[in-house]
Design a protein around this motif. Structure first.
Motif, PDB file in Angstrom:
ATOM      1  N   ILE A  83      26.988  51.035  40.386  1.00  0.00           N
ATOM      2  CA  ILE A  83      27.448  50.941  39.094  1.00  0.00           C
ATOM      3  C   ILE A  83      28.928  50.967  38.807  1.00  0.00           C
ATOM      4  O   ILE A  83      29.730  50.330  38.228  1.00  0.00           O
ATOM      5  N   LEU A  84      29.556  52.057  39.773  1.00  0.00           N
ATOM      6  CA  LEU A  84      31.011  51.686  39.660  1.00  0.00           C
ATOM      7  C   LEU A  84      31.706  50.705  40.317  1.00  0.00           C
ATOM      8  O   LEU A  84      32.552  50.229  39.744  1.00  0.00           O
ATOM      9  N   GLY A  85      31.124  50.202  41.439  1.00  0.00           N
ATOM     10  CA  GLY A  85      31.441  48.881  41.989  1.00  0.00           C
ATOM     11  C   GLY A  85      31.414  47.699  40.822  1.00  0.00           C
ATOM     12  O   GLY A  85      32.229  47.095  40.683  1.00  0.00           O
ATOM     13  N   ALA A  86      30.251  47.804  40.149  1.00  0.00           N
ATOM     14  CA  ALA A  86      29.918  46.425  39.323  1.00  0.00           C
ATOM     15  C   ALA A  86      31.128  46.723  37.943  1.00  0.00           C
ATOM     16  O   ALA A  86      31.650  45.872  37.571  1.00  0.00           O
ATOM     17  N   SER A  87      31.394  47.891  37.789  1.00  0.00           N
ATOM     18  CA  SER A  87      32.151  48.266  36.515  1.00  0.00           C
ATOM     19  C   SER A  87      33.636  48.002  36.873  1.00  0.00           C
ATOM     20  O   SER A  87      34.076  47.446  35.984  1.00  0.00           O
ATOM     21  N   HIS A  88      34.180  48.126  37.703  1.00  0.00           N
ATOM     22  CA  HIS A  88      35.207  47.830  38.471  1.00  0.00           C
ATOM     23  C   HIS A  88      35.485  46.205  37.958  1.00  0.00           C
ATOM     24  O   HIS A  88      36.622  45.818  37.974  1.00  0.00           O
ATOM     25  N   GLN A  89      34.424  45.472  38.193  1.00  0.00           N
ATOM     26  CA  GLN A  89      34.681  43.978  38.075  1.00  0.00           C
ATOM     27  C   GLN A  89      34.433  43.616  36.744  1.00  0.00           C
ATOM     28  O   GLN A  89      35.222  42.771  36.032  1.00  0.00           O
ATOM     29  N   LEU A  90      33.520  44.452  35.873  1.00  0.00           N
ATOM     30  CA  LEU A  90      33.199  43.868  34.564  1.00  0.00           C
ATOM     31  C   LEU A  90      34.041  44.552  33.368  1.00  0.00           C
ATOM     32  O   LEU A  90      34.287  44.008  32.365  1.00  0.00           O
ATOM     33  N   VAL A  91      34.611  45.873  33.646  1.00  0.00           N
ATOM     34  CA  VAL A  91      35.252  46.413  32.550  1.00  0.00           C
ATOM     35  C   VAL A  91      36.751  45.558  32.307  1.00  0.00           C
ATOM     36  O   VAL A  91      36.773  45.371  31.057  1.00  0.00           O
ATOM     37  N   PRO A  92      37.216  44.972  33.296  1.00  0.00           N
ATOM     38  CA  PRO A  92      38.382  44.134  32.604  1.00  0.00           C
ATOM     39  C   PRO A  92      37.970  43.036  31.778  1.00  0.00           C
ATOM     40  O   PRO A  92      38.736  42.712  30.934  1.00  0.00           O
ATOM     41  N   VAL A  93      36.805  42.452  32.131  1.00  0.00           N
ATOM     42  CA  VAL A  93      36.308  41.338  31.272  1.00  0.00           C
ATOM     43  C   VAL A  93      35.909  41.914  29.833  1.00  0.00           C
ATOM     44  O   VAL A  93      36.186  41.351  29.059  1.00  0.00           O
ATOM     45  N   MET A  94      35.420  43.315  29.704  1.00  0.00           N
ATOM     46  CA  MET A  94      35.274  43.778  28.470  1.00  0.00           C
ATOM     47  C   MET A  94      36.283  43.939  27.726  1.00  0.00           C
ATOM     48  O   MET A  94      36.453  43.690  26.520  1.00  0.00           O
ATOM     49  N   ILE A  95      37.489  44.581  28.259  1.00  0.00           N
ATOM     50  CA  ILE A  95      38.584  44.763  27.433  1.00  0.00           C
ATOM     51  C   ILE A  95      39.792  43.412  27.558  1.00  0.00           C
ATOM     52  O   ILE A  95      40.666  44.064  27.172  1.00  0.00           O
ATOM     53  N   GLU A  96      39.503  42.842  28.233  1.00  0.00           N
ATOM     54  CA  GLU A  96      40.345  41.601  28.361  1.00  0.00           C
ATOM     55  C   GLU A  96      41.634  41.916  28.818  1.00  0.00           C
ATOM     56  O   GLU A  96      42.593  41.575  28.479  1.00  0.00           O
ATOM     57  N   ASN A  97      41.730  42.849  29.959  1.00  0.00           N
ATOM     58  CA  ASN A  97      42.883  43.179  30.656  1.00  0.00           C
ATOM     59  C   ASN A  97      42.589  43.699  31.884  1.00  0.00           C
ATOM     60  O   ASN A  97      41.316  44.127  32.105  1.00  0.00           O
ATOM     61  N   LYS A  98      43.347  43.479  32.730  1.00  0.00           N
ATOM     62  CA  LYS A  98      43.263  43.919  34.147  1.00  0.00           C
ATOM     63  C   LYS A  98      43.193  45.199  34.524  1.00  0.00           C
ATOM     64  O   LYS A  98      43.501  46.000  33.612  1.00  0.00           O
ATOM     65  N   LEU A  99      42.208  45.461  35.385  1.00  0.00           N
ATOM     66  CA  LEU A  99      42.431  47.184  35.882  1.00  0.00           C
ATOM     67  C   LEU A  99      43.819  47.576  36.315  1.00  0.00           C
ATOM     68  O   LEU A  99      44.631  46.875  36.928  1.00  0.00           O
ATOM     69  N   TYR A 100      44.046  48.720  35.704  1.00  0.00           N
ATOM     70  CA  TYR A 100      45.533  49.314  35.685  1.00  0.00           C
ATOM     71  C   TYR A 100      45.925  49.478  37.062  1.00  0.00           C
ATOM     72  O   TYR A 100      46.838  49.212  37.405  1.00  0.00           O
ATOM     73  N   SER A 101      45.143  50.092  37.846  1.00  0.00           N
ATOM     74  CA  SER A 101      45.558  50.196  39.404  1.00  0.00           C
ATOM     75  C   SER A 101      44.595  50.124  40.246  1.00  0.00           C
ATOM     76  O   SER A 101      43.244  50.659  40.406  1.00  0.00           O
ATOM     77  N   GLU A 102      44.676  49.166  41.260  1.00  0.00           N
ATOM     78  CA  GLU A 102      43.854  49.106  42.573  1.00  0.00           C
ATOM     79  C   GLU A 102      43.901  50.300  43.467  1.00  0.00           C
ATOM     80  O   GLU A 102      42.911  50.377  43.888  1.00  0.00           O
ATOM     81  N   TRP A 103      44.889  50.656  43.525  1.00  0.00           N
ATOM     82  CA  TRP A 103      45.153  51.845  44.454  1.00  0.00           C
ATOM     83  C   TRP A 103      44.132  53.094  44.038  1.00  0.00           C
ATOM     84  O   TRP A 103      43.761  53.955  44.879  1.00  0.00           O
ATOM     85  N   LEU A 104      44.204  53.384  42.655  1.00  0.00           N
ATOM     86  CA  LEU A 104      43.299  54.309  42.282  1.00  0.00           C
ATOM     87  C   LEU A 104      42.056  54.008  42.606  1.00  0.00           C
ATOM     88  O   LEU A 104      41.135  54.994  42.738  1.00  0.00           O
ATOM     89  N   ALA A 105      41.437  52.762  42.194  1.00  0.00           N
ATOM     90  CA  ALA A 105      40.232  52.271  42.728  1.00  0.00           C
ATOM     91  C   ALA A 105      39.840  52.460  44.069  1.00  0.00           C
ATOM     92  O   ALA A 105      38.680  53.144  44.523  1.00  0.00           O
TER      93      ALA A 105
END
Length: 428
Positions: A69-91
């Protein structure tokens, strides 16, 4: 395809290097869990609070369900909020802490080493959740397009953190009396915060976005989703209050019925999305995912039966409690993951491998990147294994448990086979 990856010219999709490790980790965890289930099938004829059962439950909850779920949400959340993930390093940090903490914690449960080893594993998992929550919070704060789906996801992660903190307290409570009562007493609180607050909210939040998308349905009803959100969170908060204040058994019907009403509304949401679909033919992956929606009702019905037993005689059949847990982790949660895996992962792999070739030459469809016949074998083995094992628990027959565990082990082998085929795919 573009709609899922978020590559719409406005949102940078999350790198596959972040997402794929979560999928691989989850697949291996599922395989390990089914191996342990097969080896420890006789443990399901005794009591639910014993080392091997604890280990299997947490592999399914953390290594299997939570990681994918965490893996899928890293991909899907940016689509939901129409903004890139804040930090790939935190991921990466979140994945690293979880990937290290989960096996430490599982080993501690399996050997019942509830000292510093279990504490270390618990701290690493909790750190992974905090880092992910921080990444999600900043990503949402920087976006101007938050929606009900993103709120579901954020609230679910808050509940996940609360679940982890309670779990960590229970681990410490084994060695020193940090809590008024023993750890076993608080186990239902820890479990239901995770099951309802994390898994149910998260699956509804993401599922209500993905199901219409993959069904190619025009249906959308944010008002209904807000009602679902309110009912489930109200029900869970009422449960926590009743549990801590030691309310009368019959009062637990109120939170259960609140949550059941939310689940039924979600079922109605899925039905409406299905009814208004443009693509009339539904593929095998979506059939399995839609089946999981109906399977949410099974643990709710079992929970109502358990509450009724507690009201009548203040004790409950242990096998009924074990069946309840099995139906949640190997039933409802597991049922939704394979279908969603082979709807999302092929898109991620396709985007990684063929995105730069799109429009330049013919490329395969995402659904052609995995073996559909193996998926059907996996689904058949899963349904048979689930029915046999659940029946074996209820009527306490070891042979049925072993047969069911063997089918579930075969399910995980087929699942890993297709995941491996996907992640090793090269451009043709």
């Amino acid at each position: 395809m573009i709609g899922f990856t978020g590559n719409n010219g406005l949102t940078k999709p999350t790198s596959y290097k972040i997402v794929l490790p979560f999928y691989v980790y989850a697949a291996v965890s599922f395989l390990i869990a089914t191996v342990l289930l097969f080896m420890s099938a006789d443990g399901f004829t005794t009591h639910y609070f014993q080392p091997h059962t604890l280990a299997i439950t947490h592999i399914m909850a953390l290594g299997w369900g939570t990681m994918i779920i965490l893996g899928a949400s890293h991909q899907l959340v940016p689509v939901m909020i129409e903004n890139k993930l804040y930090s790939e390093w935190l991921a990466y940090i979140s994945f690293g802490c979880a990937a290290l903490g989960i096996p430490i914690l599982i080993y501690a449960f399996y050997t019942f080493s509830m000292g510093w080893l279990a504490q270390l594993g618990g701290h690493l998992v909790t750190t992974a959740i905090i880092v992910y929550l921080l990444n999600l919070l900043v990503s949402m704060a920087k976006s101007k397009h938050e929606n009900v789906h993103a709120v579901f996801v954020f609230t679910a992660v808050v509940w996940l953190l609360a679940t982890a903190i309670v779990g960590l307290l229970l681990i410490y409570n084994f060695t020193e009396a940090y809590l008024p009562k023993d750890s076993l007493t608080y186990l239902p609180l820890h479990a239901h915060m995770g099951i309802i607050g994390w898994f149910l909210l998260l699956i509804i939040g993401i599922g209500s976005r993905l199901l219409p998308m993959f069904l190619i349905s025009k249906y959308d009803n944010a008002k209904k989703l807000w009602w679902i959100y309110g009912l489930i969170n109200t029900g869970l908060l009422l449960f926590v209050v009743l549990f801590l204040w030691e309310g009368l058994s019959w009062l637990y019907y109120v939170p259960v019925l609140c949550i059941a009403a939310g689940v039924l509304l979600f079922g109605n949401f899925c039905y409406c999305a299905y009814r208004e679909r443009i693509r009339k033919k539904v593929d095998e992956q979506m059939k399995v995912s839609l089946l999981s929606v109906f399977m949410i009702l099974l643990p709710i019905l079992l929970l109502l039966v358990i509450i009724s037993f507690l009201m009548l005689q203040e004790t409950v059949n242990v096998q009924l409690v074990i069946t309840y847990g099995f139906v949640i982790f190997f039933g409802w949660i597991t049922a939704i993951i394979p279908g969603m895996t082979f709807k999302t992962l092929p898109f991620i792999v396709w985007n990684k491998t063929y995105h730069h070739l799109a429009g330049k030459r013919k490329t395969p469809n995402p659904k052609d990147l995995f073996h559909e016949k193996v998926f059907k074998w996996m689904s058949s083995c899963y349904l048979l294994g689930f029915i046999l094992f659940a029946t074996g628990i209820l009527i306490n027959i070891l042979l049925l448990l072993q047969a069911g565990a063997a089918c579930l082990l075969l399910t995980s082998v087929f699942y890993n086979w297709n995941v491996l085929k996907l992640i090793t795919h090269k451009a043709t």
